[in-house]
Structure formats: C-alpha cells, structure tokens
Motif scaffolding. Structure first.
Motif, mmCIF file in Angstrom:
data_model
loop_
_atom_site.group_PDB
_atom_site.id
_atom_site.type_symbol
_atom_site.label_atom_id
_atom_site.label_comp_id
_atom_site.label_asym_id
_atom_site.label_seq_id
_atom_site.Cartn_x
_atom_site.Cartn_y
_atom_site.Cartn_z
ATOM 1 N N ASP A 148 0.848 -1.198 0.000
ATOM 2 C CA ASP A 148 0.000 0.000 0.000
ATOM 3 C C ASP A 148 0.885 1.250 0.000
ATOM 4 N N THR A 149 0.864 1.975 -1.095
ATOM 5 C CA THR A 149 1.690 3.196 -1.227
ATOM 6 C C THR A 149 0.822 4.447 -1.295
ATOM 7 N N THR A 150 -0.346 4.388 -0.670
ATOM 8 C CA THR A 150 -1.254 5.536 -0.689
ATOM 9 C C THR A 150 -0.633 6.709 0.068
ATOM 10 N N LEU A 151 -0.663 7.866 -0.549
ATOM 11 C CA LEU A 151 -0.092 9.069 0.063
ATOM 12 C C LEU A 151 -1.117 9.712 0.987
ATOM 13 N N LEU B 235 6.412 11.172 -0.354
ATOM 14 C CA LEU B 235 6.995 9.955 0.193
ATOM 15 C C LEU B 235 5.934 9.279 1.060
ATOM 16 N N TRP B 236 5.356 8.200 0.560
ATOM 17 C CA TRP B 236 4.236 7.551 1.254
ATOM 18 C C TRP B 236 4.653 6.911 2.578
ATOM 19 N N TRP B 237 5.907 6.483 2.681
ATOM 20 C CA TRP B 237 6.345 5.725 3.845
ATOM 21 C C TRP B 237 6.677 6.599 5.059
ATOM 22 N N VAL B 238 6.750 7.908 4.882
ATOM 23 C CA VAL B 238 7.116 8.789 5.992
ATOM 24 C C VAL B 238 6.063 8.745 7.102
ATOM 25 N N ASP B 239 4.794 8.706 6.711
ATOM 26 C CA ASP B 239 3.726 8.684 7.721
ATOM 27 C C ASP B 239 3.765 7.390 8.534
#
Length: 268
Positions: A77-80, A142-146
């Motif tokens: 899941d790469t949802t921003l 960057l989706w993974w920052v959250d």
C-alpha cells in the motif's frame, strides 16, 4: 478519517487520556475515604499502583500501533496521506491545550498528577510530530514517511513509559533510597543528640512514593526510660519531617553487639 498512522498514534494517546483521568479520579476518591480498620496507614500506595497500571496500558496500546505501522511499511500500500486544514487545526489546538496542562500539572507534587503531566508532555510531542510526519510525506511525495512516523512515535511512548513503570515497580517492591537520601538521613541522625553513642544500622527503602526509615541507635545502658523514649520519639518525628519520608521507626539499644532487629533477618 485522515488514514494517517501518525495521527492514529496521537488518537490512541488522546483516547487513553480519558482512562488516565478516570484512574486518577478513582484513586483520589479511594484515598480520601479514610478507613483505619481495613487500611491502618491509609491507601496512599494506590497512587503509584495506578500509575503502574496506566503505564502498562499505554505500552500495550502502542505495541499494537507499532505493529500496524510496521505492517503498512512492508505492505504494497503506497497511498499518500494528505491532511486537511480542519485536521491540522484540531491537532495544533491540542498542542496548545496540552502544553498548558503540562505546565499546570507539573506544579502539583502528586504521583498521579505527575503521571498526567508526563502524559500531557507526551501529547505535545505526539501531536506536533503527528502533524509533521504526514505533512513532510505529502510535501515530498513519500508515502512511507507517515507509517515510519507512527512507528517511531509508538517506540517513543513504549520507551518513555517503560521507564516510568520500572521506577514505580522498584518503589513498590521496596527498593533502597538513593545514596544522597541515605547520607542526609544518616547525617541528621548523627547530629541529633550527644546521647546517641552509635548508629548501629540505618535502612531507608521505598514503600510506594515515599520512604520508610528504620534506625537502630545505641544509648548508654544507664539512660532513664523517660529520656530514651523522648530521644527516640523526637528522632522519629524529625526524620518524618523530611519530605521524602513517609514513616520512621527508631529502635534503641544499650549493646552494639546483638542479634538482628527483626527475626527474619537471621535467615539472610
């Protein structure tokens, strides 16, 4: 509604505020109900016990948040995540309110209220970074920052409250006083009266938030009972006047060479 794990971590922390308030209220109510028959020295130990229970709940809750954040990091899941203006406003107002609560609660010297102060301080950090992580991720795409932010915030909470839990476990299980506290108590006893020939033993250990102190002193064998009683009682009151001390017990003897004060000490 934001689908942000950083905000989810803040949500869990905020939801637990209700639990912490309920624990403090119940604890304070029970302590104020003075029942000298069932609880001869009151129920003051409920305060550190309630903090310990809350710390365990906090750590358990954020272990789940950390697992959720880690699961999303390794998923496809790469949802921003994009925060809306209302959500940012709500989080920012929480930072301001919790900062005021932290300043107020830290002025009240009570372990339960101090736990609330620590919780308010955590909320300030939490809500601030809960805003920053999704905003940084959205700005730089960057989706993974959250998800990483939710994991880091959870680790911070677990680490922070594990220290609090460890401290209260030590206090509830009779840990020794700090060397500074013991030195102060020893100095006060040494300088208390010239009639005290020797301090045979001094123990200072936690029995909740405060210390219990046991002092064994040596007096002249010919000291009158009245004088020995007055010396022991006055020394007890002086030690109990120290803010970190709850109760003091003074044992007087005329011979420095005798068996241990308590029977069960002979087995150690």
């Amino acid at each position: 509604m934001t689908n942000s794990l950083s905000v989810l971590a803040s949500l869990v922390d905020g939801a637990l505020d209700f639990l912490s308030t309920a624990i403090v209220w119940v604890t304070t109510t029970l302590i104020q109900k003075d029942d000298r028959y069932q609880y001869p020295i009151s129920r003051r130990r409920l305060e550190p016990l309630s903090v310990l229970v809350f710390a365990v709940v906090m750590m358990t809750s954020f272990v789940q948040v950390a697992i959720t954040s880690f699961t999303r990091l390794i998923s496809n899941d790469t949802t921003l995540v994009n925060l809306t203006i209302p959500s940012i406003a709500v989080m920012a107002s929480t930072v301001v309110v919790k900062l005021a609560c932290w300043f107020w609660c830290r002025l009240i010297k009570n372990s339960s209220v101090q736990a609330l102060a620590q919780d308010a301080e955590t909320d300030v950090v939490f809500n601030l970074f809960s805003i920053l992580f999704p905003l940084i991720g959205s700005f730089f795409k960057l989706w993974w920052v959250d998800s990483l932010g939710g994991l880091l915030l959870s680790v911070y909470i677990i680490w922070n409250w594990s220290g609090t839990a460890g401290e209260h476990i030590r206090h509830l299980t009779g840990a020794a006083a700090s060397p500074i506290d013991q030195s102060v108590l020893l100095y006060m006893t040494m300088r208390f009266s010239k009639a005290i020939l020797k301090i045979q033993n001094l123990r200072a250990y936690y029995a909740g938030d405060l210390l219990n102190v046991e002092v064994d002193i040596i007096l002249e064998g010919k000291t009158r009972l009245r004088d020995a009683h007055d010396i022991g009682e006055s020394l007890q009151y002086m030690i109990e006047s120290v803010p970190t001390v709850d109760r003091a017990f003074v044992h007087m003897d005329y011979d420095p060479w005798n068996i241990p004060t308590h029977l069960n000490q002979q087995a150690h």
